[in-house]
Design a protein around this motif. Structure first.
Motif, PDB file in Angstrom:
ATOM      1  N   ARG A 143      -2.145   8.612  15.046  1.00 49.19           N
ATOM      2  CA  ARG A 143      -1.502   7.638  14.179  1.00 49.19           C
ATOM      3  C   ARG A 143      -2.294   6.329  14.118  1.00 49.19           C
ATOM      4  NH1 ARG A 143       3.685   7.423  12.989  1.00 49.19           N
ATOM      5  NH2 ARG A 143       2.868   5.883  11.511  1.00 49.19           N
ATOM      6  N   LEU A 169      -5.744   2.748   6.040  1.00 49.79           N
ATOM      7  CA  LEU A 169      -4.733   3.764   6.334  1.00 49.79           C
ATOM      8  C   LEU A 169      -5.161   5.035   5.614  1.00 49.79           C
ATOM      9  CD1 LEU A 169      -1.915   4.433   7.573  1.00 49.79           C
ATOM     10  CD2 LEU A 169      -0.953   3.814   5.343  1.00 49.79           C
ATOM     11  N   GLU A 201       2.623  10.352   7.679  1.00 54.01           N
ATOM     12  CA  GLU A 201       2.815   8.944   7.985  1.00 54.01           C
ATOM     13  C   GLU A 201       1.499   8.170   7.987  1.00 54.01           C
ATOM     14  OE1 GLU A 201       6.624   8.986   7.783  1.00 54.01           O
ATOM     15  OE2 GLU A 201       5.767   7.169   8.657  1.00 54.01           O
ATOM     16  N   ARG A 208      -3.942   5.102  10.951  1.00 53.88           N
ATOM     17  CA  ARG A 208      -4.491   3.774  10.701  1.00 53.88           C
ATOM     18  C   ARG A 208      -5.754   3.580  11.529  1.00 53.88           C
ATOM     19  NH1 ARG A 208      -2.914  -0.342   7.871  1.00 53.88           N
ATOM     20  NH2 ARG A 208      -0.796   0.477   7.585  1.00 53.88           N
TER      21      ARG A 208
END
Lengths: 113, 110
Positions: free
Chosen positions: A9, A88, A106, A109
């Protein structure tokens, strides 16, 4: 039904390094597409894979590459990282056809120092 | 000039107001997506349409192929509708590549 899963993530890299991002699509979805989102450029299409073949490619340099495995999971790789690659990175899956609904992960990043 | 233009860029409204976000495109398309992005980054697909009108709850999306224009409407807006709304055109001219608008940042005040 599990959604689209992206890993990692968050990650921090330094200039010149390379990075690999992973995307696991919704079960049964054969198409995975990748996007870069930055404050300046917004969302931009990177590439799309369908049944392990690249179907489309956006206007990004060759440092950006990807692949798709037989289980439809996809990876994208950025080599020789530049500061401007901080963004992102989103992937999306859809069942198959080019006009199918997109389901997004999601995002990962990436910060390049 | 961008191939997909959205307006307005930013919109602040009071709870309960009727909201309209516009999207114009200059390429031939096979479909157009409306996406919603909340702070933190996750994107949700709201609609995919190639003609006419679709409705889901308080959200309505319309598209006029001849005028190359689409609108997203929110009725009885609520603070939880605060997000960035993005239109994305699936271009026929560019091998089904998706071209995104810059997004409309919507803020609904309670």
């Amino acid at each position: 039904k599990a959604g689209v899963t992206q890993t990692p993530r968050y990650l921090i890299k330094t200039r010149g390094q390379q990075v690999t991002l992973s995307c696991s699509p919704i079960s049964g979805h054969r198409s995975v597409s990748w996007y870069q989102q930055t404050p300046g450029q917004g969302l931009q299409f990177l590439f799309e894979y369908f049944s392990e073949t690249q179907r489309n490619k956006g206007n990004f340099p060759g440092r950006f590459s990807g692949r798709q495995f037989s289980n439809s999971r996809s990876e994208m790789n950025v080599s020789t990282l530049e500061l401007g690659d901080s963004a992102l990175y989103l992937c999306a899956s859809r069942r198959g056809g080019s006009t199918g609904e997109l389901f997004f992960g999601e995002g990962s990043r990436l910060t390049v120092l | 000039k961008n191939e997909v233009e959205q307006s307005p860029q930013n919109l602040t409204a009071q709870e309960g107001e009727f909201i309209t976000i516009n999207c114009s495109y200059s390429v031939g398309i096979s479909a157009l997506h409306w996406l919603q992005q909340h702070p933190g980054g996750g994107i949700v697909s709201l609609f995919m349409l190639s003609s006419g009108k679709k409705k889901h709850g308080r959200l309505i999306a319309t598209i006029n192929i001849q005028e190359k224009h689409s609108s997203l409407h929110i009725t009885a807006s609520h603070p939880r509708d605060s997000a960035v709304y993005i239109c994305a055109a699936l271009s026929m001219n560019r091998d089904d590549k998706i071209i995104f608008g810059k997004g409309t940042r919507l803020h609904i005040l309670p």
